[in-house]
Write an enzyme that holds these catalytic residues in place. Structure first.
Site, short mmCIF file in Angstrom:
data_model
loop_
_atom_site.label_atom_id
_atom_site.label_comp_id
_atom_site.label_asym_id
_atom_site.label_seq_id
_atom_site.Cartn_x
_atom_site.Cartn_y
_atom_site.Cartn_z
N GLY A 63 -10.49 -6.06 7.52
CA GLY A 63 -11.03 -7.22 6.82
C GLY A 63 -12.40 -7.53 7.40
O GLY A 63 -12.75 -7.00 8.46
N CYS A 90 -8.43 -1.25 11.89
CA CYS A 90 -9.68 -1.98 12.08
C CYS A 90 -9.40 -3.41 12.55
O CYS A 90 -8.92 -3.61 13.66
CB CYS A 90 -10.52 -1.92 10.81
SG CYS A 90 -12.21 -2.42 11.12
N TYR A 91 -9.66 -4.41 11.71
CA TYR A 91 -9.36 -5.80 12.09
C TYR A 91 -7.86 -5.93 12.41
O TYR A 91 -7.47 -6.65 13.33
CB TYR A 91 -9.75 -6.70 10.92
CG TYR A 91 -9.50 -8.17 11.10
CD1 TYR A 91 -10.39 -8.97 11.81
CD2 TYR A 91 -8.36 -8.76 10.56
CE1 TYR A 91 -10.15 -10.33 11.97
CE2 TYR A 91 -8.12 -10.12 10.71
CZ TYR A 91 -9.02 -10.90 11.40
OH TYR A 91 -8.78 -12.24 11.55
N HIS A 177 -11.11 3.65 9.88
CA HIS A 177 -10.42 3.51 8.59
C HIS A 177 -9.82 4.85 8.14
O HIS A 177 -10.56 5.70 7.64
CB HIS A 177 -11.40 3.00 7.53
CG HIS A 177 -11.78 1.57 7.73
ND1 HIS A 177 -11.02 0.54 7.24
CD2 HIS A 177 -12.81 1.00 8.39
CE1 HIS A 177 -11.57 -0.61 7.58
NE2 HIS A 177 -12.66 -0.35 8.29
N GLU A 179 -8.04 5.26 5.56
CA GLU A 179 -7.82 5.25 4.11
C GLU A 179 -9.05 5.68 3.31
O GLU A 179 -8.95 5.88 2.10
CB GLU A 179 -7.37 3.85 3.66
CG GLU A 179 -8.44 2.75 3.70
CD GLU A 179 -8.65 2.12 5.08
OE1 GLU A 179 -8.22 2.73 6.08
OE2 GLU A 179 -9.26 1.05 5.16
N ASP A 235 -4.72 0.66 -20.25
CA ASP A 235 -3.72 -0.29 -19.76
C ASP A 235 -3.02 -1.03 -20.91
O ASP A 235 -1.79 -1.09 -20.95
CB ASP A 235 -4.37 -1.33 -18.82
CG ASP A 235 -5.10 -0.67 -17.66
OD1 ASP A 235 -4.78 0.49 -17.37
OD2 ASP A 235 -5.98 -1.31 -17.08
N LYS A 381 -3.91 2.24 -11.56
CA LYS A 381 -4.40 2.96 -12.75
C LYS A 381 -3.82 4.38 -12.86
O LYS A 381 -3.37 4.78 -13.94
CB LYS A 381 -5.92 3.03 -12.66
CG LYS A 381 -6.60 3.52 -13.89
CD LYS A 381 -6.70 2.37 -14.83
CE LYS A 381 -7.63 2.59 -15.96
NZ LYS A 381 -7.83 1.32 -16.68
#
Ligand code: XMP
Length: 609
Positions: A63, A90-91, A177, A179, A235, A381
């Site tokens: 964050g 991280c945070y 990170h 990700e 969608d 998605k």
């Protein structure tokens, strides 16, 4: 399915929870975890720990805050007493360190960018990795002392506790990170945590969920009927198809609002797709007079957007208020997907990026009354596409490039007054160093400089080859160095040499201009399909600019590659193909030049407005 009220109805599977401390990283983490076959929910970092009992492991996301800030988001007491595998990122790594009795030290500077993680000792979290792995850092504060029971398992040159872990209690913290794509083996680390350390069953496959979602639709709707607004996008089409399949076409009514800004043949294509799948009939509402009327004389991009957004809501409200849909026999169906709900402030920490049109006031009211159905509320998605494939929707529809809600209206640039291109000595010199001639065009487009949006002028390379190795260097330098411009486009075809005698001319959003853009856009779509390069690009906006020598217009091509639209690179379409394409576009009556946008995002955005 998550009902619009937000109750999770997936109880039987192993699930991970990602605790959100703000920013957008939590979505990347949740998506990556789901790709590994484990369902992941996002909840605010301050969620009552009692609500987390059903999860098999907990990830604390990164964050933007500093743990030392007064309003720093943090967990409620008791989170760290839950005996579950935990991974702090991280945070979240810093929260974990503090929570278990370690020390965090305020950073004097920000460490941002690539670093090499030296793996300090063997740990299940890094199973299968090398001794050193490239990772992506973005932090100021740092963990200076690991908590009792933890040990340092990785470090970088600038960060002595790049990673820490307590294998016995299955607790881990990563300062970097895992990700993001800039940490190439990050997915392996997440897999180690999710599948091997936390032992979550990897049985989340969205395509297997069709029957379950349909059963839940029946359950939630009961004997009511459902009204859907269709946009032709993935969608709303998948949500509608699921609902028709669950309830039968006679219980569902689709309304497709034609704003006048759709692509050529868009309406026909949607009708064709629905007929092919036997999805019942839907009503087409031609609202184009209202849209063009409201935008008459408007040239300012933000005003255009706001007017369009509001008008969408007004038109929908008018339909909802129509006698046939009033009353509790009706629900409103929406194609809202998981990140749409979270971005709109669905968790307290996520910065509100834009109020999603599925969450405006009138709809919130219907949600409160339990009259909104969102069958895709828990899917990302790519998962919606998997559901669509399972339903038999055409690949053509499912794999289409993303298309913005305001449609061609934000790709049809307007100008309040006539203006001439002008020379700029510094920019000219930067371009000439690589053999390009440059002019500044007083047409402003959107960019992102740092965290802020910028409106700045367009640099036009009027001469020079479409040689990506040559053109991207100066284009990058110019947009990074000079704040007066945020985008560079190269002329790749024109009726006459583009020079300072060409003019921006006064132009607004008219049916004629949108028709011209539809024609050019159609030429581009056909060309990309014909040469099988449609899927090599993530998106290819086609933009109309009121710029010409003889009162005509210019088309700018914006082909990009991207993973999620957050960042984007210029797509390198073969130069000879681009020349052919430019010729075809110039054959459209009224087009005098064709440009190729050679700016990455950042500092440019994908769309020009
Ligand atoms: P930008 O221009 O911000 O675009 O780099 C990122 C992605 O978002 C799409 N986009 C929009 N989609 N309504 C939408 O539904 C909008 O107002 C809008 N603006 C941008 C854009 O097409 C790209 O995929």
């Amino acid at each position: 399915m998550i009902s619009a009220k937000g109750s999770v109805i997936l109880k039987e599977m192993d699930k991970i929870v990602v605790l959100d401390s703000g920013g957008q990283y939590c979505h990347l983490i949740a998506r990556k975890v789901r790709e590994l076959g484990v369902y992941a929910d996002i909840k605010p970092i301050d969620t009552d720990p009692a609500e987390l009992a059903g999860y098999c492991a907990i990830i604390l996301s990164g964050g933007p805050s500093s743990v030392f800030a007064d309003d720093a988001p943090g967990p409620q007491d008791g989170l760290f007493a839950i005996e579950r595998p935990m991974l702090g990122i991280c945070y979240g790594h810093q929260l974990l360190a503090r929570g278990f009795g370690g020390t965090v030290t305020p950073g004097k500077t920000q460490e941002l960018g690539p670093a090499d993680l030296q793996i300090a000792s063997s740990t299940p979290l890094f199973a299968g990795l090398g001794e050193s792995e490239p990772v992506w850092m973005n932090h100021g504060d740092w963990v200076s002392e690991v908590p009792p029971g933890f040990r340092v398992i990785g470090m970088t040159d600038d960060c002595p506790v790049g990673a820490m872990g307590d294998d016995a209690r299955k607790l881990y913290g990563l300062q970097f990170h895992p990700e993001v794509i800039h940490t190439p083996r990050g997915k392996q680390m997440l897999e180690n945590f999710v599948a091997h350390i936390s032992r979550c069953a990897t049985d989340w496959h969205p395509e297997d969920r069709v029957q379950q979602v349909e059963a839940q639709i029946r359950d939630e709707v009961g004997d009511r009927k459902v009204l859907f607004f269709l946009s032709g996008g993935v969608d709303s089409t998948v949500a509608y198809a699921l609902t028709v399949q669950a309830l039968g076409a006679e219980h569902v009514h689709g309304v497709y609002v034609d704003t006048g800004f759709m692509r050529a043949h868009e309406t026909d294509e949607i009708e064709h797709n629905f007929a092919r799948l036997d999805l019942g009939t839907f009503e087409t509402l031609d609202a184009s007079d209202r849209f063009f009327g409201a935008l008459e004389g408007v040239t300012e991009p933000e005003r255009k957007r706001k007017i369009i957004g509001q008008l969408f809501v007004d038109v929908q409200n008018d339909v909802v208020a129509r006698g046939d849909f009033v009353g509790h026999d009706w629900m409103l169906g929406q194609g809202t997907i998981y990140p749409d709900r979270i971005e709109s402030g669905g968790t307290s920490q996520a910065a509100v990026i834009k109020t999603h049109h599925n969450r405006v006031a009138g709809i919130e009211e219907l949600i409160a009354q339990g009259r909104v159905l969102e069958p895709l509320g828990e899917f990302y998605k790519d998962e919606v596409r998997a559901l669509g494939r399972a339903l038999g929707l055409s690949a053509n529809l499912l794999e289409r490039h993303p298309f913005p809600g305001p449609a061609l209206a934000i790709r049809c640039l307007c100008a309040a007054e006539e203006a001439a291109p002008h020379a700029d000595a510094e920019i000219e010199s930067a371009a000439r160093a690589e053999g390009y001639e440059a002019l500044l065009l007083p047409v402003r487009s959107v960019g992102v400089h740092g965290d802020a949006r910028s409106y700045a002028e367009l640099t036009l390379f009027t001469q020079g080859p479409l040689d990506y190795d040559r053109v991207l260097g100066p284009a990058n330098r110019i947009t990074n160095q000079f704040r007066r411009t945020n985008r560079v486009a190269l002329v790749v075809g024109s009726d006459a040499p583009v020079d300072a005698t060409w003019r921006i001319h006064n132009a607004t959003l008219t049916r004629d201009r949108v028709r011209l853009l539809q024609r050019a856009d159609d030429v581009v779509s056909r060309f990309l399909h014909e040469h099988e390069i449609y899927h090599d690009v993530w998106q290819c906006p086609v933009v109309l600019l009121p710029f010409g020598k003889n009162g005509g217009e210019t088309i700018a091509l914006r082909p990009i590659t991207s993973v999620d639209g957050m960042t984007a690179q210029v797509a390198r379409l073969p130069a000879d193909r681009v020349t052919d394409l430019a010729k075809r576009i110039l054959a459209v009556d009224g087009i005098e030049a064709v440009l190729y946008d050679v700016s990455h995002k950042p500092p440019s955005t994908i769309e020009w407005e």
